[in-house]
Scaffold this motif. Structure first.
Motif, PDB file in Angstrom:
ATOM      1  N   ILE A   9      30.097   1.904 -10.577  1.00  0.00           N
ATOM      2  CA  ILE A   9      30.171   2.680  -9.344  1.00  0.00           C
ATOM      3  C   ILE A   9      30.505   1.743  -8.186  1.00  0.00           C
ATOM      4  CG2 ILE A   9      28.845   4.088  -7.726  1.00  0.00           C
ATOM      5  CD1 ILE A   9      27.137   5.000 -10.065  1.00  0.00           C
ATOM      6  N   LYS A  10      31.373   2.221  -7.275  1.00  0.00           N
ATOM      7  CA  LYS A  10      31.647   1.456  -6.059  1.00  0.00           C
ATOM      8  C   LYS A  10      31.517   2.392  -4.857  1.00  0.00           C
ATOM      9  CE  LYS A  10      36.619   1.791  -6.799  1.00  0.00           C
ATOM     10  NZ  LYS A  10      37.841   1.027  -6.999  1.00  0.00           N
ATOM     11  N   LYS A  11      31.259   1.809  -3.698  1.00  0.00           N
ATOM     12  CA  LYS A  11      31.100   2.614  -2.489  1.00  0.00           C
ATOM     13  C   LYS A  11      32.414   3.287  -2.113  1.00  0.00           C
ATOM     14  CE  LYS A  11      27.155   0.436  -0.465  1.00  0.00           C
ATOM     15  NZ  LYS A  11      26.399   0.376   0.748  1.00  0.00           N
ATOM     16  N   HIS A  12      32.292   4.521  -1.667  1.00  0.00           N
ATOM     17  CA  HIS A  12      33.465   5.283  -1.234  1.00  0.00           C
ATOM     18  C   HIS A  12      33.951   4.712   0.097  1.00  0.00           C
ATOM     19  CE1 HIS A  12      36.097   8.594  -0.311  1.00  0.00           C
ATOM     20  NE2 HIS A  12      35.811   9.166  -1.472  1.00  0.00           N
ATOM     21  N   PRO A  13      35.265   4.460   0.243  1.00  0.00           N
ATOM     22  CA  PRO A  13      35.752   3.881   1.501  1.00  0.00           C
ATOM     23  C   PRO A  13      35.629   4.842   2.694  1.00  0.00           C
ATOM     24  CG  PRO A  13      37.584   4.411   0.053  1.00  0.00           C
ATOM     25  CD  PRO A  13      36.320   4.636  -0.736  1.00  0.00           C
ATOM     26  N   LYS A  14      35.653   6.148   2.429  1.00  0.00           N
ATOM     27  CA  LYS A  14      35.525   7.149   3.495  1.00  0.00           C
ATOM     28  C   LYS A  14      34.587   8.267   3.023  1.00  0.00           C
ATOM     29  CE  LYS A  14      40.108   6.389   5.406  1.00  0.00           C
ATOM     30  NZ  LYS A  14      41.393   6.977   5.749  1.00  0.00           N
ATOM     31  N   PRO A  15      33.267   8.050   3.060  1.00  0.00           N
ATOM     32  CA  PRO A  15      32.329   9.088   2.609  1.00  0.00           C
ATOM     33  C   PRO A  15      32.549  10.396   3.362  1.00  0.00           C
ATOM     34  CG  PRO A  15      31.183   7.038   3.042  1.00  0.00           C
ATOM     35  CD  PRO A  15      32.578   6.862   3.548  1.00  0.00           C
ATOM     36  N   TYR A  16      32.278  11.515   2.670  1.00  0.00           N
ATOM     37  CA  TYR A  16      32.461  12.834   3.266  1.00  0.00           C
ATOM     38  C   TYR A  16      31.446  13.809   2.680  1.00  0.00           C
ATOM     39  CZ  TYR A  16      35.028  13.846  -1.047  1.00  0.00           C
ATOM     40  OH  TYR A  16      35.391  14.007  -2.360  1.00  0.00           O
ATOM     41  N   ASP A  17      31.313  14.988   3.303  1.00  0.00           N
ATOM     42  CA  ASP A  17      30.364  16.005   2.874  1.00  0.00           C
ATOM     43  C   ASP A  17      31.088  17.139   2.158  1.00  0.00           C
ATOM     44  OD1 ASP A  17      28.129  14.746   4.035  1.00  0.00           O
ATOM     45  OD2 ASP A  17      28.631  15.589   5.990  1.00  0.00           O
ATOM     46  N   LEU A  18      30.420  17.681   1.125  1.00  0.00           N
ATOM     47  CA  LEU A  18      30.898  18.866   0.409  1.00  0.00           C
ATOM     48  C   LEU A  18      29.810  19.916   0.436  1.00  0.00           C
ATOM     49  CD1 LEU A  18      32.621  17.589  -2.854  1.00  0.00           C
ATOM     50  CD2 LEU A  18      33.689  18.727  -0.939  1.00  0.00           C
ATOM     51  N   GLN A  19      30.190  21.175   0.525  1.00  0.00           N
ATOM     52  CA  GLN A  19      29.193  22.231   0.574  1.00  0.00           C
ATOM     53  C   GLN A  19      29.329  23.225  -0.573  1.00  0.00           C
ATOM     54  OE1 GLN A  19      28.836  24.058   4.372  1.00  0.00           O
ATOM     55  NE2 GLN A  19      27.338  25.536   3.718  1.00  0.00           N
ATOM     56  N   TRP A  20      30.472  23.346  -1.185  1.00  0.00           N
ATOM     57  CA  TRP A  20      30.735  24.409  -2.140  1.00  0.00           C
ATOM     58  C   TRP A  20      30.192  24.171  -3.542  1.00  0.00           C
ATOM     59  CZ3 TRP A  20      33.579  22.863  -6.311  1.00  0.00           C
ATOM     60  CH2 TRP A  20      34.312  21.699  -6.164  1.00  0.00           C
ATOM     61  N   LEU A  21      29.578  23.016  -3.825  1.00  0.00           N
ATOM     62  CA  LEU A  21      29.164  22.710  -5.193  1.00  0.00           C
ATOM     63  C   LEU A  21      27.872  23.383  -5.643  1.00  0.00           C
ATOM     64  CD1 LEU A  21      30.077  18.948  -5.479  1.00  0.00           C
ATOM     65  CD2 LEU A  21      31.180  20.875  -6.585  1.00  0.00           C
ATOM     66  N   ASN A  22      26.993  23.681  -4.712  1.00  0.00           N
ATOM     67  CA  ASN A  22      25.720  24.276  -5.119  1.00  0.00           C
ATOM     68  C   ASN A  22      25.145  25.103  -3.978  1.00  0.00           C
ATOM     69  OD1 ASN A  22      24.400  22.586  -3.288  1.00  0.00           O
ATOM     70  ND2 ASN A  22      24.076  21.001  -4.816  1.00  0.00           N
ATOM     71  N   ASP A  23      23.982  25.681  -4.216  1.00  0.00           N
ATOM     72  CA  ASP A  23      23.319  26.501  -3.208  1.00  0.00           C
ATOM     73  C   ASP A  23      22.380  25.687  -2.323  1.00  0.00           C
ATOM     74  OD1 ASP A  23      24.584  28.691  -4.254  1.00  0.00           O
ATOM     75  OD2 ASP A  23      22.945  29.148  -5.635  1.00  0.00           O
ATOM     76  N   MET A  24      22.326  24.394  -2.536  1.00  0.00           N
ATOM     77  CA  MET A  24      21.387  23.532  -1.819  1.00  0.00           C
ATOM     78  C   MET A  24      21.921  23.084  -0.461  1.00  0.00           C
ATOM     79  SD  MET A  24      18.846  23.091  -4.101  1.00  0.00           S
ATOM     80  CE  MET A  24      18.055  21.574  -3.682  1.00  0.00           C
ATOM     81  N   GLY A  25      23.142  23.414  -0.127  1.00  0.00           N
ATOM     82  CA  GLY A  25      23.725  22.964   1.131  1.00  0.00           C
ATOM     83  C   GLY A  25      24.702  21.826   0.901  1.00  0.00           C
ATOM     84  N   GLU A  26      24.931  21.064   1.946  1.00  0.00           N
ATOM     85  CA  GLU A  26      25.906  19.975   1.864  1.00  0.00           C
ATOM     86  C   GLU A  26      25.412  18.832   0.986  1.00  0.00           C
ATOM     87  OE1 GLU A  26      27.037  18.584   5.727  1.00  0.00           O
ATOM     88  OE2 GLU A  26      28.351  20.286   6.063  1.00  0.00           O
ATOM     89  N   MET A  27      26.370  18.187   0.326  1.00  0.00           N
ATOM     90  CA  MET A  27      26.109  16.975  -0.448  1.00  0.00           C
ATOM     91  C   MET A  27      27.050  15.901   0.070  1.00  0.00           C
ATOM     92  SD  MET A  27      25.813  18.528  -4.280  1.00  0.00           S
ATOM     93  CE  MET A  27      25.106  17.074  -4.993  1.00  0.00           C
ATOM     94  N   ARG A  28      26.573  14.695   0.171  1.00  0.00           N
ATOM     95  CA  ARG A  28      27.373  13.579   0.686  1.00  0.00           C
ATOM     96  C   ARG A  28      28.014  12.830  -0.483  1.00  0.00           C
ATOM     97  NH1 ARG A  28      29.511  12.249   5.389  1.00  0.00           N
ATOM     98  NH2 ARG A  28      29.609  10.053   5.817  1.00  0.00           N
ATOM     99  N   VAL A  29      29.324  12.625  -0.405  1.00  0.00           N
ATOM    100  CA  VAL A  29      30.053  11.834  -1.395  1.00  0.00           C
ATOM    101  C   VAL A  29      30.080  10.398  -0.886  1.00  0.00           C
ATOM    102  CG1 VAL A  29      32.247  11.500  -2.591  1.00  0.00           C
ATOM    103  CG2 VAL A  29      31.445  13.812  -2.057  1.00  0.00           C
TER     104      VAL A  29
END
Length: 96
Positions: A9-29
């Motif tokens: 695993i390596k750090k993402h150069p431009k982290p971003y948020d996703l919301q559509w994957l689950n019912d828990m709200g946003e997830m950070r990539v």
């Protein structure tokens, strides 16, 4: 899946948020991983974003499709592209 396959695993150069994957709200990539895939004679490493999920699929999205000038037949669900100067077609697995 990343841990079971022993992928680095390596750090993402431009982290971003996703919301559509689950019912828990946003997830950070925050992370990425290079995943080697082999389908017949087709071998490649795909850079994937990493998120905790209850699924074991790799989604080959628009960047992968666009970079390879992929053609998708929506009726047969076949994906055709050129690999090592040869036409390659990926077909869905038969139902179990």
């Amino acid at each position: 899946m990343v841990n079971k396959l022993g992928l680095n695993i390596k750090k993402h150069p431009k982290p971003y948020d996703l919301q559509w994957l689950n019912d828990m709200g946003e997830m950070r990539v925050n992370y990425q991983v290079e995943v080697p895939i082999v389908i017949g004679k087709y071998e490649y490493e795909i850079l994937c974003d990493v998120l905790p999920m209850k699924a074991g699929h790799i989604l080959l999205g628009r960047p992968w499709q666009s970079d390879r000038r992929l053609l998708h037949d929506g009726f047969t669900n076949h994906h055709t592209f050129e690999f090592k100067r040869r036409k390659t077609t990926l077909v869905p697995l038969p139902p179990h």
